[in-house]
Design an enzyme around this catalytic site. Structure first.
Site, PDB file in Angstrom:
ATOM      1  N   GLY A  14       6.553   2.311   1.832  1.00 62.79           N
ATOM      2  CA  GLY A  14       6.170   3.708   1.595  1.00 62.79           C
ATOM      3  C   GLY A  14       6.527   4.134   0.182  1.00 62.79           C
ATOM      4  N   ARG A  28      11.313  -0.266 -19.925  1.00 63.33           N
ATOM      5  CA  ARG A  28      11.898   0.011 -21.254  1.00 63.33           C
ATOM      6  C   ARG A  28      13.220  -0.729 -21.455  1.00 63.33           C
ATOM      7  NH1 ARG A  28       9.861   6.226 -22.520  1.00 63.33           N
ATOM      8  NH2 ARG A  28       7.672   5.604 -22.734  1.00 63.33           N
ATOM      9  N   ARG A  75       1.494  -2.230   2.332  1.00 59.73           N
ATOM     10  CA  ARG A  75       2.209  -2.965   3.381  1.00 59.73           C
ATOM     11  C   ARG A  75       1.377  -4.228   3.588  1.00 59.73           C
ATOM     12  NH1 ARG A  75       6.010   0.874   5.070  1.00 59.73           N
ATOM     13  NH2 ARG A  75       5.245   3.013   5.052  1.00 59.73           N
ATOM     14  N   ASP A 106      13.879  -1.354   3.399  1.00 54.25           N
ATOM     15  CA  ASP A 106      14.460  -2.541   4.045  1.00 54.25           C
ATOM     16  C   ASP A 106      13.452  -3.680   4.209  1.00 54.25           C
ATOM     17  OD1 ASP A 106      13.093  -0.940   5.860  1.00 54.25           O
ATOM     18  OD2 ASP A 106      14.394  -1.439   7.544  1.00 54.25           O
ATOM     19  N   GLY A 107      12.187  -3.333   4.523  1.00 56.94           N
ATOM     20  CA  GLY A 107      11.160  -4.372   4.675  1.00 56.94           C
ATOM     21  C   GLY A 107      10.913  -5.094   3.360  1.00 56.94           C
ATOM     22  N   THR A 108      10.799  -4.325   2.306  1.00 58.27           N
ATOM     23  CA  THR A 108      10.596  -4.890   0.966  1.00 58.27           C
ATOM     24  C   THR A 108      11.754  -5.822   0.606  1.00 58.27           C
ATOM     25  OG1 THR A 108       9.409  -2.905   0.306  1.00 58.27           O
ATOM     26  CG2 THR A 108      10.358  -4.234  -1.473  1.00 58.27           C
ATOM     27  N   THR A 129      13.098   4.595  -1.008  1.00 61.44           N
ATOM     28  CA  THR A 129      12.543   5.019   0.279  1.00 61.44           C
ATOM     29  C   THR A 129      13.091   6.397   0.615  1.00 61.44           C
ATOM     30  OG1 THR A 129      12.595   4.652   2.679  1.00 61.44           O
ATOM     31  CG2 THR A 129      14.344   3.609   1.419  1.00 61.44           C
ATOM     32  N   ASP A 131      13.684   7.392   3.399  1.00 61.33           N
ATOM     33  CA  ASP A 131      14.450   7.313   4.656  1.00 61.33           C
ATOM     34  C   ASP A 131      15.971   7.285   4.478  1.00 61.33           C
ATOM     35  OD1 ASP A 131      12.172   7.350   6.155  1.00 61.33           O
ATOM     36  OD2 ASP A 131      12.051   5.186   6.420  1.00 61.33           O
ATOM     37  N   ASP A 133      17.924   4.759   4.357  1.00 60.16           N
ATOM     38  CA  ASP A 133      18.436   3.925   5.444  1.00 60.16           C
ATOM     39  C   ASP A 133      18.986   2.577   4.978  1.00 60.16           C
ATOM     40  OD1 ASP A 133      15.979   2.940   4.702  1.00 60.16           O
ATOM     41  OD2 ASP A 133      15.190   2.725   6.724  1.00 60.16           O
ATOM     42  N   ARG A 175      11.481   6.882  10.937  1.00 60.93           N
ATOM     43  CA  ARG A 175      11.147   5.988  12.059  1.00 60.93           C
ATOM     44  C   ARG A 175      12.429   5.518  12.741  1.00 60.93           C
ATOM     45  NH1 ARG A 175       6.920   1.909   9.744  1.00 60.93           N
ATOM     46  NH2 ARG A 175       8.455   2.205   8.108  1.00 60.93           N
ATOM     47  N   LYS A 217      18.973  35.629  19.555  1.00 67.94           N
ATOM     48  CA  LYS A 217      18.354  34.980  18.395  1.00 67.94           C
ATOM     49  C   LYS A 217      16.876  35.347  18.377  1.00 67.94           C
ATOM     50  CE  LYS A 217      21.069  30.861  17.361  1.00 67.94           C
ATOM     51  NZ  LYS A 217      21.013  30.651  15.918  1.00 67.94           N
ATOM     52  N   SER A 219      14.604  33.770  16.532  1.00 69.64           N
ATOM     53  CA  SER A 219      13.772  32.568  16.379  1.00 69.64           C
ATOM     54  C   SER A 219      14.660  31.347  16.555  1.00 69.64           C
ATOM     55  CB  SER A 219      13.142  32.527  14.990  1.00 69.64           C
ATOM     56  OG  SER A 219      14.161  32.416  14.009  1.00 69.64           O
ATOM     57  N   GLU A 226      11.041  11.625  13.640  1.00 68.54           N
ATOM     58  CA  GLU A 226       9.922  10.990  14.362  1.00 68.54           C
ATOM     59  C   GLU A 226      10.378   9.852  15.278  1.00 68.54           C
ATOM     60  OE1 GLU A 226       8.516   8.617  10.369  1.00 68.54           O
ATOM     61  OE2 GLU A 226       7.114   8.656  12.023  1.00 68.54           O
ATOM     62  N   HIS A 256       2.973  13.267   6.128  1.00 69.93           N
ATOM     63  CA  HIS A 256       3.077  12.589   4.829  1.00 69.93           C
ATOM     64  C   HIS A 256       3.297  13.507   3.636  1.00 69.93           C
ATOM     65  CE1 HIS A 256       1.692   9.318   7.325  1.00 69.93           C
ATOM     66  NE2 HIS A 256       2.112   8.505   6.381  1.00 69.93           N
TER      67      HIS A 256
HETATM   68  N1  LIG Z   1      10.386  -9.796   7.738  1.00 68.53           N
HETATM   69  C1  LIG Z   1       9.637  -9.795   6.626  1.00 68.53           C
HETATM   70  N2  LIG Z   1       9.309 -10.959   6.019  1.00 68.53           N
HETATM   71  C2  LIG Z   1       8.572 -10.969   4.891  1.00 68.53           C
HETATM   72  N3  LIG Z   1       8.096  -9.868   4.297  1.00 68.53           N
HETATM   73  C3  LIG Z   1       8.381  -8.692   4.848  1.00 68.53           C
HETATM   74  C4  LIG Z   1       9.179  -8.584   6.031  1.00 68.53           C
HETATM   75  N4  LIG Z   1       9.299  -7.281   6.353  1.00 68.53           N
HETATM   76  C5  LIG Z   1       8.604  -6.614   5.419  1.00 68.53           C
HETATM   77  N5  LIG Z   1       8.065  -7.446   4.511  1.00 68.53           N
HETATM   78  C6  LIG Z   1       7.174  -7.099   3.390  1.00 68.53           C
HETATM   79  O1  LIG Z   1       7.591  -5.887   2.786  1.00 68.53           O
HETATM   80  C7  LIG Z   1       6.559  -4.895   2.883  1.00 68.53           C
HETATM   81  C8  LIG Z   1       7.173  -3.538   2.966  1.00 68.53           C
HETATM   82  O2  LIG Z   1       7.958  -3.421   4.152  1.00 68.53           O
HETATM   83  P1  LIG Z   1       7.856  -2.111   5.094  1.00 68.53           P
HETATM   84  O3  LIG Z   1       6.433  -1.828   5.364  1.00 68.53           O
HETATM   85  O4  LIG Z   1       8.759  -2.339   6.240  1.00 68.53           O
HETATM   86  O5  LIG Z   1       8.355  -0.930   4.155  1.00 68.53           O
HETATM   87  P2  LIG Z   1       9.799  -0.659   3.523  1.00 68.53           P
HETATM   88  O6  LIG Z   1       9.963  -1.480   2.300  1.00 68.53           O
HETATM   89  O7  LIG Z   1      10.851  -0.817   4.567  1.00 68.53           O
HETATM   90  O8  LIG Z   1       9.645   0.867   3.068  1.00 68.53           O
HETATM   91  P3  LIG Z   1       9.626   2.211   3.981  1.00 68.53           P
HETATM   92  O9  LIG Z   1      10.327   1.936   5.263  1.00 68.53           O
HETATM   93  O10 LIG Z   1      10.312   3.206   3.127  1.00 68.53           O
HETATM   94  O11 LIG Z   1       8.188   2.550   4.147  1.00 68.53           O
HETATM   95  C9  LIG Z   1       5.771  -5.330   4.114  1.00 68.53           C
HETATM   96  O12 LIG Z   1       4.472  -4.787   4.129  1.00 68.53           O
HETATM   97  C10 LIG Z   1       5.768  -6.838   3.954  1.00 68.53           C
HETATM   98  O13 LIG Z   1       4.808  -7.256   3.025  1.00 68.53           O
HETATM   99  O1  LIG Z   2       2.192   5.932   7.297  1.00 71.38           O
HETATM  100  P1  LIG Z   2       3.049   4.909   6.686  1.00 71.38           P
HETATM  101  O2  LIG Z   2       2.730   4.629   5.273  1.00 71.38           O
HETATM  102  O3  LIG Z   2       3.138   3.676   7.526  1.00 71.38           O
HETATM  103  O4  LIG Z   2       4.507   5.536   6.616  1.00 71.38           O
HETATM  104  C1  LIG Z   2       5.262   6.051   7.672  1.00 71.38           C
HETATM  105  C2  LIG Z   2       6.690   5.645   7.585  1.00 71.38           C
HETATM  106  O5  LIG Z   2       7.174   5.548   6.247  1.00 71.38           O
HETATM  107  C3  LIG Z   2       8.374   6.277   6.118  1.00 71.38           C
HETATM  108  O6  LIG Z   2       8.065   7.539   5.677  1.00 71.38           O
HETATM  109  C4  LIG Z   2       9.224   5.778   5.038  1.00 71.38           C
HETATM  110  O7  LIG Z   2       8.533   5.812   3.817  1.00 71.38           O
HETATM  111  C5  LIG Z   2       8.903   6.379   7.535  1.00 71.38           C
HETATM  112  O8  LIG Z   2       9.847   7.386   7.764  1.00 71.38           O
HETATM  113  C6  LIG Z   2       7.629   6.553   8.291  1.00 71.38           C
HETATM  114  O9  LIG Z   2       7.724   6.201   9.622  1.00 71.38           O
HETATM  115 MG   LIG Z   3      11.699   0.606   5.987  1.00 74.49          MG
END
Ligand SMILES: Nc1ncnc2c1ncn2[C@@H]1O[C@H](COP(=O)(O)OP(=O)(O)OP(=O)(O)O)[C@@H](O)[C@H]1O
Ligand SMILES: O=P(O)(O)OC[C@H]1O[C@](O)(CO)[C@@H](O)[C@@H]1O
Ligand SMILES: [Mg+2]
Length: 327
Positions: A14, A28, A75, A106-108, A129, A131, A133, A175, A217, A219, A226, A256
Site C-alpha cells: 500500500g 540524493r 502487490r 511487512d509483506g514487502t 505503511t 498501519d 505494524d 487489516r 450524551k 452523540s 477493519e 482509501h
Molecule cells: N511471503 C512473501 N514472499 C514473497 N514476497 C512477498 C511475500 N509477502 C509479500 N510479498 C511481496 O510484497 C508485496 C507487498 O506485500 P503486501 O501486499 O503484503 O503489502 P505490505 O508491504 O505489507 O504493505 P501494506 O500492508 O502497508 O499494504 C506483495 O505483493 C508481494 O509481491
Molecule cells: O486495497 P488495498 O490496496 O489492498 O489496501 C488495503 C490494505 O492496505 C492497508 O491500508 C495498508 O496500506 C491496510 O490497512 C488495508 O487493509
Molecule cells: Mg502489510
C-alpha cells in the site's frame, strides 16, 4: 562484500504519505556518496517487468510534498514464487543493481528477506505503511498523516452526529493492526474503540453505549478497525441495532482516503531521515535490516524481527484511558 555501485529503490504494498520524501532522500544521499541510483517502478512487479529508471538529483525535485508514490506501487503475486524472484534477481543483475532499498510494509520486507537470502543481494528496508505494524520503529511512514486524516473525518462526523443525536460506527484501516483506530479514537474522543488485537463482546459495547445514553450524551462515535473480529462496522452496527435503539445509528467506512493526501511535516522528516540512514547503512556493509525510529533516534532492526515480533505497539494503557475519558 564488494563495494556497492548501484542502488535500486522501490515502493511496494500500500502507498503511504512520506514515501516520496524517502525516495528523494535515497536518491540524493546515494548520489552525494558517489553511487548510482535506479528507481524501480511498481515494486516487485517492476523488477520482474524491467521497469528501471536511472535517477539523478533532479529526478526527485518537487516531490517531498506529494502523497502517494511517484515510483508507483503494486502487490505482485509472481514475486511470491521462487521462479518470480529468480526472474527479478536476473533483471537486477542485468541492470547492474547491487543493493536495494525497499520501502513498504511487512509483506514487502518478507519479499526482500527472501531475495536477499536466496541471492545474497544486500537490502536495507524502510517501514512505509500507514498501519504502523512493524517492530523496531515507533512510527512507520504515513501513519502520522493517515491518523490526522482520520481525525479530520471524525471531527466532521461528530458535528453531524451531535446535531442529530446519532450513534456512528466509523471503520478505519488496519487489516491486522489497531494503531490507527486506537490513536484516532483517543484523539477524536470516541466512546468505544474496537481493535483486531483485542476482542470486544457486542454485549459489553451495548452496556457502554447505554451508559452514555443514560448520562445524556448527545452523540456517540465508535471507531472500528477493519480487522476487528466482529466483522466490520456494518456487522457491528446491525448487531447493536437489534438490542439498542436509543440513538439513530449510521455507519461510515473511511476507506482509501486514509492512504492519500499531503504528508505531514512529521512524515516528510521521517521519510528523509529513514532514506538517508538506509543508504548510509548499505554503504557501511549492513544488510537484511530495517531502519526505524526509536525514541527519536534512528536504529537498525533485523528484518526477521521487524516482521515477526508482534509483542509491541498497541498501548494497553491508551485503551484503558480512552474508556475512562469517554464516560
Ligand atoms: N511471503 C512473501 N514472499 C514473497 N514476497 C512477498 C511475500 N509477502 C509479500 N510479498 C511481496 O510484497 C508485496 C507487498 O506485500 P503486501 O501486499 O503484503 O503489502 P505490505 O508491504 O505489507 O504493505 P501494506 O500492508 O502497508 O499494504 C506483495 O505483493 C508481494 O509481491
Ligand atoms: O486495497 P488495498 O490496496 O489492498 O489496501 C488495503 C490494505 O492496505 C492497508 O491500508 C495498508 O496500506 C491496510 O490497512 C488495508 O487493509
Ligand atoms: Mg502489510
Amino acid at each position: 562484500m564488494a563495494s556497492i555501485k548501484k542502488i535500486g529503490v522501490f515502493t511496494s504494498g500500500g502507498d503511504a504519505p512520506g514515501m516520496n520524501a524517502c525516495v528523494r532522500a535515497v536518491v540524493r544521499t546515494g548520489i552525494y556518496l558517489g553511487k548510482q541510483v535506479v528507481g524501480i517502478h511498481q515494486g516487485y512487479q517492476g523488477m520482474i517487468d524491467k521497469k528501471f529508471i536511472n535517477m539523478d538529483a533532479r529526478s526527485v525535485r518537487n516531490i517531498i510534498q506529494l502523497g502517494g508514490t511517484v515510483l508507483k506501487t503494486a502487490r505482485c503475486a509472481e514475486f511470491r514464487t521462487p521462479e518470480g524472484r529468480e526472474k527479478a534477481y536476473k533483471n537486477l543483475v542485468e541492470e547492474g543493481i547491487d543493493a536495494l532499498v525497499p520501502i513498504g510494509g511487512d509483506g514487502t520486507f518478507t519479499g526482500a528477506e527472501f531475495l536477499s537470502r536466496e541471492f545474497g543481494i544486500p537490502v536495507i528496508c524502510v517501514p512505509g505503511t500507514i498501519d504502523n505494524d512493524l517492530y523496531g520503529s515507533d512510527f512507520t511512514l504515513g501513519y502520522d498523516t493517515a491518523t490526522n486524516t482520520v481525525i479530520e473525518a471524525i471531527d466532521k462526523i461528530r458535528d453531524t452526529a451531535a446535531s442529530h443525536d446519532r450513534l456512528f460506527f466509523v471503520e478505519v484501516m488496519g487489516r491486522d493492526s489497531g494503531c490507527i483506530a486506537l490513536h484516532a479514537g483517543v484523539a477524536g474522543g470516541a466512546e468505544a474503540i474496537l481493535l483486531p488485537e483485542k476482542e470486544t463482546a457486542i454485549d459489553d459495547l451495548i452496556v457502554k453505549l447505554e451508559e452514555g445514553a443514560l448520562s445524556k450524551k448527545s452523540s456517540c462515535i465508535v471507531i472500528i478497525a477493519e480487522g476487528d473480529k466482529n466483522g466490520g462496522a456494518y456487522n457491528v452496527a446491525k448487531r447493536v441495532k437489534e438490542k439498542f435503539d436509543f440513538y439513530d445509528i449510521k455507519v461510515t467506512i473511511l476507506g482509501h482516503l486514509q492512504r492519500g493526501g499531503t504528508p505531514s511535516s512529521f512524515d516528510r522528516v521521517l521519510g528523509s531521515r529513514m532514506g538517508y540512514a538506509a543508504v548510509k547503512a548499505l554503504i557501511a556493509g549492513e544488510t537484511r535490516k530495517m531502519v526505524g525510529l526509536k525514541g527519536n533516534m534512528i536504529q537498525l532492526t533485523d528484518l526477521e524481527e521487524a516482521i515477526h515480533n508482534h509483542s509491541f505497539k498497541l498501548e494497553e494503557d491508551l485503551l484503558e484511558m480512552a474508556t475512562i475519558l469517554s464516560i
